[in-house]
Motif scaffolding. Sequence first.
Motif, mmCIF file in Angstrom:
data_model
loop_
_atom_site.group_PDB
_atom_site.id
_atom_site.type_symbol
_atom_site.label_atom_id
_atom_site.label_comp_id
_atom_site.label_asym_id
_atom_site.label_seq_id
_atom_site.Cartn_x
_atom_site.Cartn_y
_atom_site.Cartn_z
ATOM 1 N N ILE B 234 0.834 -1.197 0.000
ATOM 2 C CA ILE B 234 0.000 0.000 0.000
ATOM 3 C C ILE B 234 0.868 1.246 0.000
ATOM 4 N N GLY B 235 0.436 2.241 -0.785
ATOM 5 C CA GLY B 235 1.057 3.554 -0.731
ATOM 6 C C GLY B 235 0.015 4.552 -0.250
ATOM 7 N N VAL B 236 0.371 5.349 0.747
ATOM 8 C CA VAL B 236 -0.564 6.341 1.269
ATOM 9 C C VAL B 236 -0.184 7.695 0.697
ATOM 10 N N MET B 237 -1.137 8.373 0.066
ATOM 11 C CA MET B 237 -0.840 9.661 -0.552
ATOM 12 C C MET B 237 -1.502 10.805 0.196
ATOM 13 N N TYR B 238 -0.810 11.925 0.228
ATOM 14 C CA TYR B 238 -1.376 13.144 0.805
ATOM 15 C C TYR B 238 -0.894 14.317 -0.024
ATOM 16 N N LEU B 239 -1.799 15.069 -0.578
ATOM 17 C CA LEU B 239 -1.485 16.253 -1.387
ATOM 18 C C LEU B 239 -0.390 16.007 -2.424
ATOM 19 N N GLY B 240 -0.556 14.954 -3.208
ATOM 20 C CA GLY B 240 0.349 14.722 -4.324
ATOM 21 C C GLY B 240 1.636 14.012 -4.002
ATOM 22 N N ARG B 241 1.845 13.695 -2.723
ATOM 23 C CA ARG B 241 3.086 12.996 -2.376
ATOM 24 C C ARG B 241 2.773 11.686 -1.668
ATOM 25 N N LEU B 242 3.691 10.732 -1.833
ATOM 26 C CA LEU B 242 3.573 9.492 -1.080
ATOM 27 C C LEU B 242 4.137 9.755 0.310
ATOM 28 N N VAL B 243 3.345 9.525 1.337
ATOM 29 C CA VAL B 243 3.871 9.768 2.677
ATOM 30 C C VAL B 243 4.346 8.480 3.330
ATOM 31 N N GLU B 244 3.777 7.369 2.891
ATOM 32 C CA GLU B 244 4.225 6.099 3.460
ATOM 33 C C GLU B 244 3.928 4.972 2.477
ATOM 34 N N VAL B 245 4.901 4.064 2.327
ATOM 35 C CA VAL B 245 4.709 2.885 1.489
ATOM 36 C C VAL B 245 5.126 1.680 2.305
ATOM 37 N N GLY B 246 4.360 0.604 2.203
ATOM 38 C CA GLY B 246 4.759 -0.587 2.925
ATOM 39 C C GLY B 246 3.830 -1.727 2.633
ATOM 40 N N ASP B 247 4.169 -2.916 3.148
ATOM 41 C CA ASP B 247 3.247 -4.018 2.926
ATOM 42 C C ASP B 247 2.056 -3.861 3.871
ATOM 43 N N LYS B 248 1.047 -4.665 3.591
ATOM 44 C CA LYS B 248 -0.215 -4.497 4.288
ATOM 45 C C LYS B 248 -0.056 -4.593 5.814
ATOM 46 N N ALA B 249 0.730 -5.591 6.249
ATOM 47 C CA ALA B 249 0.867 -5.797 7.685
ATOM 48 C C ALA B 249 1.473 -4.566 8.357
ATOM 49 N N THR B 250 2.450 -3.934 7.687
ATOM 50 C CA THR B 250 3.107 -2.764 8.272
ATOM 51 C C THR B 250 2.169 -1.565 8.311
ATOM 52 N N ILE B 251 1.522 -1.295 7.181
ATOM 53 C CA ILE B 251 0.665 -0.108 7.113
ATOM 54 C C ILE B 251 -0.478 -0.207 8.128
ATOM 55 N N PHE B 252 -1.096 -1.379 8.212
ATOM 56 C CA PHE B 252 -2.241 -1.493 9.111
ATOM 57 C C PHE B 252 -1.844 -1.884 10.532
ATOM 58 N N GLY B 253 -0.708 -2.595 10.661
ATOM 59 C CA GLY B 253 -0.304 -3.053 11.987
ATOM 60 C C GLY B 253 0.579 -2.051 12.711
ATOM 61 N N ARG B 254 1.561 -1.494 11.987
ATOM 62 C CA ARG B 254 2.485 -0.559 12.621
ATOM 63 C C ARG B 254 2.652 0.670 11.750
ATOM 64 N N PRO B 255 1.590 1.448 11.556
ATOM 65 C CA PRO B 255 1.720 2.646 10.719
ATOM 66 C C PRO B 255 2.673 3.625 11.395
ATOM 67 N N ARG B 256 3.520 4.286 10.598
ATOM 68 C CA ARG B 256 4.504 5.188 11.201
ATOM 69 C C ARG B 256 4.190 6.649 10.936
ATOM 70 N N HIS B 257 3.769 6.975 9.703
ATOM 71 C CA HIS B 257 3.511 8.384 9.396
ATOM 72 C C HIS B 257 2.287 8.889 10.162
ATOM 73 N N PRO B 258 2.372 10.090 10.732
ATOM 74 C CA PRO B 258 1.221 10.612 11.498
ATOM 75 C C PRO B 258 -0.058 10.674 10.667
ATOM 76 N N TYR B 259 0.067 10.913 9.359
ATOM 77 C CA TYR B 259 -1.144 10.970 8.530
ATOM 78 C C TYR B 259 -1.778 9.587 8.406
ATOM 79 N N THR B 260 -0.933 8.565 8.185
ATOM 80 C CA THR B 260 -1.467 7.205 8.096
ATOM 81 C C THR B 260 -2.181 6.840 9.392
#
Lengths: 326, 330
Positions: B234-260
Motif C-alpha cells: 500500500i502507498g498512502v498519498m497526501y497532497l500529491g506525495r507518497l507519505v508512506e509505502v509498505g506491505d499491508k501488515a506494516t501499514i495497518f499493523g504498525r503505521p509510522r507516518h502521522p497521517y497514516t
Amino acid sequence: MSDTVLSVRDLRVVFETRRGTLTAIDGVSFDIARGEILGVVGESGAGKSVTGSAVIGLIDPPGRIAGGEIRLRGERIDNLTPEKMRRVRGRRIGMIFQDPLTSLDPLYRVGEQIVETIRTHTDLSAKAARARAIDLLTEVGIPAPERRIDGYPHEFSGGMRQRVVIALALAAEPELIIADEPTTALDVSVQAQVITLLKRLCRERGTAVMLVTHDMGVIAEAADRVAVMYSGRVAEIGPVESVVRAPHHPYARGLMGAIPTLSDTAERLTQIPGAMPRLTAIPPGCAFNPRCPNVFGRCRAERPEPLPVDRTRVACHLYDERGEAA
Amino acid sequence: MSAGAYVEVEDLRRVFDVSKPWLNRVIERAPRQTLKAVDGVGFTIRRGETFALVGESGSGKSTVARMVVGLLPPSAGEVRIADISMTDPRQAAARRRLRARIQMIFQDPYASMNPRWRVGAIIAEPIRAFNLIQGEAAIRERVGELLRLVGLHPDDARKYPHEFSGGQRQRVAIARALASQAEFLVGDEPTSALDVSVQAQILNLMRDLQDRLGLTYLFISHNLAVVRHMATRIGVMYLGRLVEVGDKATIFGRPRHPYTRMLLDAVPDLAHIGRARTPVSGEIPNPIDPPSGCTFNPRCPHANNRCRAEVPKLIDGVACHAVEEGRLGA
C-alpha cells in the motif's frame, strides 16, 4: 413510553406510475427516543431515504403516504396540511442532507440563512438572532464565527459547510433531526469530525436523530439502535451491538459479512448472490427469499412479521417457533 | 532496476495549469497559477501483486493511475511497465504492443460504455482493435467465455448496458478489460459506486481472477477497509506525495507516518461500536497553495520548524522528519 419523540407505525409509501402502483415502503414501524440515534441502513433502493422524507412530509407526487401513522411526541404529523407541516419542519424537525451545498443558498451569506431560520421559527429580534447564530456556529466548531458568519457558502470547505448545515438544522432547537447520508460526501478525516459533532450535540441537547446511511461503519460508531431495511421493509431492528455483532436476519448477517473491515482476517467476503429486487418485481412472501441461503417453503408464500428475538426484532420465518425449519 | 518489478514509477510529477484566461491575467495582472497534482511519486509493483494507493480526495491518486496507464502524459518522471518505458519515443513500437495488456476499470462502469452498443460488441471491441482473434464465430465464442469468467451468462452478450445492475455492469467492464489478454489492471475506485453486498461480489471476483490469471493490480481507493482486503502493498498519498509505502501488515499493523495513523483512526469501522474519539482537526489544504515543507504539517501534532521548512524525503518507506529523527514512538 413518554420519552418517545418519533413513532412510526406500519408506514406505507406508494408511487403511482403508468405501470401501476409501486410500494416503496411497506409496513415500516419504529420509535426513536429522546437523545437517541437510530441508524437506518440498507443498500440503494431499500427505502431508507423515502422513510426519512415521509417523516418530514417531503414525499413529492406521484409518491404518497398510503397508510400507517407518524407521530411526533404523540401527535400525528402525517395528515397535516402542507402549511401546518411547513411549521413543523425546521421548527420541530431539523434536516441534514448529503450535499451541504444544495441545502445552502449560494447567494446569501451563511449568517443570513441561519438568522432567517431562527426568526421564522422564534420571535427573537434580528440582533438576538444574530448572536444566537454566532453561538450555533461556535457550537458546531467553526473557527472565528464572528467573522465567518458573513461568509458565503462557497467560501467554506466541504466539512465546514456540513457544520453550517448542522447549525441550520439546530437553529430552532428541534426535537428530531433527520440526517440523510450526512457524511457520505466527506473525506474520512472530516467524516469522523462530523460524526463526533452529531453525537455530542444529540447527547447534550437530547435531540432524537434518525441517521440514514449506507455506511455500516458510521452506524456502528454513531447509532444507539439500528434498523436494517430491505426492499422497503425493516428486516431487523435492535441495539447496535446486537445487530452489528450478532445479526439474526439472514440479510443482515450477509450484509455484515460483506463489509470489509480494518480488523477482519477473512480471505473472502461473504457474498450475497444477486441484487435487491426492483420495486416492480418484489417477490411474494419474504422479499429476501430469492437470495436467502436459509429459504424454505413458507418464505415464498407468507410475509414474515417482525417478532422479538433476543434483544432485537427480526422479520424472518426462521425465528418463528411455528416455522418448519426453525 | 529491482528484480521482479513489473511496474516501476520514478519521480512522477504532474502539474496542471489552473491560471485564469490570458485576458484576465493581463487585466488583473494575475500571475500564472499551477497545481502540483502529483509531486515526485515513485513506487514499484511486482508481478502478480496488488499495489493500492489510498488517500483522501485531492491527494493525486487518480492522477497517478491515469499517468501509469498512459491516459495522461506526466510532466516529469518515468513509468516503466515490463521494462518498456511509457514515455521514451524510441520504444513506441514495443509500447504499442504492451498497451493491449494494460487496462483500466473505472468507478462508474456505465459512463465507460457506449449505451447504444450491445454488451457483446463492447467486450469484443478490444479483441477487434488489437486484432487478437480472426473470424466472427471465434470472437463470439471468446466473448461468451469472458462473460462466463466474470460470472455472467454468454446470452447476456445480446443485452444493452442499461439492462444490467451496477454490479453486473462492473463485471462487463472487467470482462472487457480482460478481452485484450490484459495482465495489468488499474482500478480507479472500482467498487465505490456499488452497494456493499455487490461490492463484496466484485472484490471477490477480482481476487479470483488474479489467482487464476496471475494478474497484477494497481488499486486506487479512498476506502481503507477495501484496500486492506485487496492489497499486498500500500502507498498512502497526501497532497500529491507518497507519505508512506509498505506491505499491508506494516501499514495497518504498525503505521509510522502521522497521517497514516490519523487516517486509520478516522475510519468508521464495524468493530468500533459507540467509540468516542477525538478526531484530528482540519481538512486537506488547497493544493494550489499547499503548506511549505511537509504538506501535512498544519494538521500534524508532531510538527516543528523543520517540518514547516523542509520537504521530508521518503526514507525506508516513510516521508516524515519526526519518524526520521526518532521523535515519534513506535
